[in-house]
Design an enzyme around this catalytic site. Structure first.
Site, PDB file in Angstrom:
ATOM      1  N   LYS A 152       0.822  -1.220   0.000  1.00 34.03           N
ATOM      2  CA  LYS A 152       0.000   0.000   0.000  1.00 34.03           C
ATOM      3  C   LYS A 152       0.850   1.260   0.000  1.00 34.03           C
ATOM      4  O   LYS A 152       0.483   2.245  -0.631  1.00 34.03           O
ATOM      5  CB  LYS A 152      -0.966  -0.004   1.188  1.00 34.03           C
ATOM      6  CG  LYS A 152      -2.050  -1.053   1.049  1.00 34.03           C
ATOM      7  CD  LYS A 152      -3.207  -0.813   2.003  1.00 34.03           C
ATOM      8  CE  LYS A 152      -4.337  -1.796   1.708  1.00 34.03           C
ATOM      9  NZ  LYS A 152      -5.419  -1.722   2.687  1.00 34.03           N
ATOM     10  N   LYS A 211      -7.104 -11.890  -6.529  1.00 36.82           N
ATOM     11  CA  LYS A 211      -8.233 -11.953  -5.604  1.00 36.82           C
ATOM     12  C   LYS A 211      -9.293 -10.911  -5.949  1.00 36.82           C
ATOM     13  O   LYS A 211      -8.954  -9.791  -6.317  1.00 36.82           O
ATOM     14  CB  LYS A 211      -7.679 -11.662  -4.195  1.00 36.82           C
ATOM     15  CG  LYS A 211      -8.402 -12.333  -3.080  1.00 36.82           C
ATOM     16  CD  LYS A 211      -7.743 -12.005  -1.751  1.00 36.82           C
ATOM     17  CE  LYS A 211      -8.207 -10.670  -1.211  1.00 36.82           C
ATOM     18  NZ  LYS A 211      -7.951 -10.476   0.218  1.00 36.82           N
ATOM     19  N   LYS A 240     -12.390  -5.118  -3.222  1.00 37.38           N
ATOM     20  CA  LYS A 240     -13.288  -3.954  -3.174  1.00 37.38           C
ATOM     21  C   LYS A 240     -12.746  -2.839  -4.036  1.00 37.38           C
ATOM     22  O   LYS A 240     -13.496  -1.998  -4.505  1.00 37.38           O
ATOM     23  CB  LYS A 240     -13.314  -3.401  -1.741  1.00 37.38           C
ATOM     24  CG  LYS A 240     -13.973  -4.263  -0.730  1.00 37.38           C
ATOM     25  CD  LYS A 240     -14.075  -3.443   0.561  1.00 37.38           C
ATOM     26  CE  LYS A 240     -13.746  -4.241   1.785  1.00 37.38           C
ATOM     27  NZ  LYS A 240     -12.491  -3.903   2.429  1.00 37.38           N
TER      28      LYS A 240
HETATM   29  P1  AMP Z   1     -10.687  -6.820   2.595  1.00 35.13           P
HETATM   30  O1  AMP Z   1     -11.825  -6.620   1.672  1.00 35.13           O
HETATM   31  O2  AMP Z   1      -9.430  -7.131   1.878  1.00 35.13           O
HETATM   32  O3  AMP Z   1     -10.577  -5.749   3.623  1.00 35.13           O
HETATM   33  O4  AMP Z   1     -10.976  -8.167   3.399  1.00 35.13           O
HETATM   34  C1  AMP Z   1     -11.862  -8.319   4.473  1.00 35.13           C
HETATM   35  C2  AMP Z   1     -12.084  -9.809   4.712  1.00 35.13           C
HETATM   36  O5  AMP Z   1     -12.885 -10.325   3.638  1.00 35.13           O
HETATM   37  C3  AMP Z   1     -10.784 -10.615   4.696  1.00 35.13           C
HETATM   38  O6  AMP Z   1     -10.337 -10.915   5.980  1.00 35.13           O
HETATM   39  C4  AMP Z   1     -11.149 -11.883   3.960  1.00 35.13           C
HETATM   40  O7  AMP Z   1     -11.538 -12.857   4.890  1.00 35.13           O
HETATM   41  C5  AMP Z   1     -12.363 -11.545   3.152  1.00 35.13           C
HETATM   42  N1  AMP Z   1     -12.081 -11.400   1.716  1.00 35.13           N
HETATM   43  C6  AMP Z   1     -11.824 -10.262   1.026  1.00 35.13           C
HETATM   44  N2  AMP Z   1     -11.681 -10.502  -0.277  1.00 35.13           N
HETATM   45  C7  AMP Z   1     -11.838 -11.842  -0.424  1.00 35.13           C
HETATM   46  C8  AMP Z   1     -11.796 -12.728  -1.538  1.00 35.13           C
HETATM   47  N3  AMP Z   1     -11.600 -12.291  -2.769  1.00 35.13           N
HETATM   48  N4  AMP Z   1     -11.986 -14.032  -1.306  1.00 35.13           N
HETATM   49  C9  AMP Z   1     -12.210 -14.499  -0.073  1.00 35.13           C
HETATM   50  N5  AMP Z   1     -12.268 -13.726   1.011  1.00 35.13           N
HETATM   51  C10 AMP Z   1     -12.073 -12.417   0.850  1.00 35.13           C
END
Ligand code: AMP
Ligand code: TRP
Length: 336
Positions: free
Chosen positions: A117, A200, A203
């Site tokens: 980041k 992956k 968001k």
């Molecule tokens: P983030 O959106 O990266 O802040 O992730 C928040 C939580 O959502 C993480 O701890 C993951 O468990 C889950 N997560 C986010 N993106 C994914 C994805 N593409 N596949 C599976 N789990 C995800």
């Protein structure tokens, strides 16, 4: 010193930056729903983490409320779990400061997420981006958390939390902090981007057509799945190396329907990619639309959501305050 019940404490949170995705839903929220009854569960929207990148105030507020509404709509029981917004429980920042004095520059510099980041932040890197894992450590340690369900990208932060807790237990006594452990869900641990299935689903993807958001319309969900990247073959098989796109669709289905991958694959014998894409879209639509509608109702109606959040913040605060008192006594602050 552990929680008020005999169950182990489990705690997790998602940053309300942008809208939540199908990855957040399958990789986090749906798992939380599944395990909420087995633990003393704390779930939150971590808005203080979100501001490590610049946020539009109105948008941040909207995303925060919609995300906690999604937790409830997806099946988190706010009476049984402690459901809250991080910034409404001031003890998070309070403990974070103390942890700032026990975390080392060297270990924070090794955080992969910081390296990634900060590389994108240009020359003005917010200090908060660097110390953010210590706020996450505070989130976890405040509630005597035993298990932290997170995606694999967060295990390094949980490891750091353990290191700091062990360090402080060495100084202030072995029962200063409960040592937490990461808990990685087995199914759909990684939902991949629909257009670039080797990365992956996120968001903050550059191209929104690769991500399914919980708030997407049925038409958008169908359109995005129809355009999902597959491969030049025709066989529907699970092979993440050579068929990442097809494998992603299969595992999305399996995560939603709870069928094994073999069962899902068996349904596609002799069928084409078009069938797989369309049916995956239909399964996702059937799962997400009721959740997004219920979440929107909760946000629009306000009273019930406010009641839940106030109750959640009070219950969280009560536990957090006990931890703060304990830590402050041991550090040598004057506690009255
Ligand atoms: P983030 O959106 O990266 O802040 O992730 C928040 C939580 O959502 C993480 O701890 C993951 O468990 C889950 N997560 C986010 N993106 C994914 C994805 N593409 N596949 C599976 N789990 C995800
Ligand atoms: N840092 C986590 C992420 O980006 C979110 C988070 C903040 C979290 N505090 C937490 C997750 C505490 C689990 C426990 O995904």
């Amino acid at each position: 010193m552990t929680g008020t019940t005999e169950k182990k404490v489990i705690l997790s949170g998602i940053q309300p930056t942008n809208k939540l995705t199908l990855g957040n839903y399958l990789g986090a929220i749906k798992q939380w729903v599944r395990i909420q009854n087995d633990y003393d569960a704390y779930f939150m929207a971590v808005d203080q983490h979100a501001i490590t990148a610049r946020q539009d105030p109105a948008q941040l507020r909207k995303n925060t409320l919609f995300s906690v509404a999604c937790y409830i709509a997806a099946g988190i029981d706010p009476e049984r779990c402690v459901l809250f917004i991080q910034s409404q429980v001031h003890q998070h920042s309070q403990l974070a400061w103390t942890l700032n004095c026990f975390g080392y520059m060297g270990e924070l510099s090794r955080m992969i997420q910081f390296k990634e980041k900060s590389a994108k932040s240009g020359s003005n890197i917010p200090v908060g981006l660097f110390t953010y894992p210590l706020l996450m450590a505070a989130d976890i340690l405040l509630y005597d958390t035993a298990l932290v369900p997170v995606g694999d990208d967060q295990t390094q932060h949980v490891e750091l939390t353990r290191d700091i807790a062990e360090r402080m237990n060495g100084i202030y006594g072995p029962d200063t902090f409960v040592i937490p452990k990461a808990h990685i869900p087995k199914v759909a641990a990684r939902v991949m981007d629909l257009l670039t299935p080797t990365s992956k689903m996120s968001k903050s993807a550059v191209n929104e057509n690769g991500s399914i958001f919980i708030s997407d319309s049925a038409a958008d969900i169908e359109r995005k799945f129809k355009r999902a990247t597959t491969d030049s073959e025709t066989v529907i098989a699970f092979d993440t190396e050579n068929k990442p796109g097809v494998s992603n669709l299969l595992s999305i289905q399996s995560a939603i329907t709870s069928e094994s991958l073999e069962e899902v694959i068996a349904r596609y014998e002799g069928k084409q990619y078009g069938h797989l894409k369309l049916e995956t879209a239909q399964i996702v639509i059937k799962e997400l639309i009721p959740i997004q509608q219920r979440a929107q109702e909760l946000v629009d109606e306000k009273t019930e959501l406010n009641r839940i959040l106030k109750m959640g913040a009070e219950r969280a605060s009560e536990h957090a305050e006990r931890t703060i008192k304990r830590i402050h006594e041991r550090i040598g602050y004057v506690v009255i």
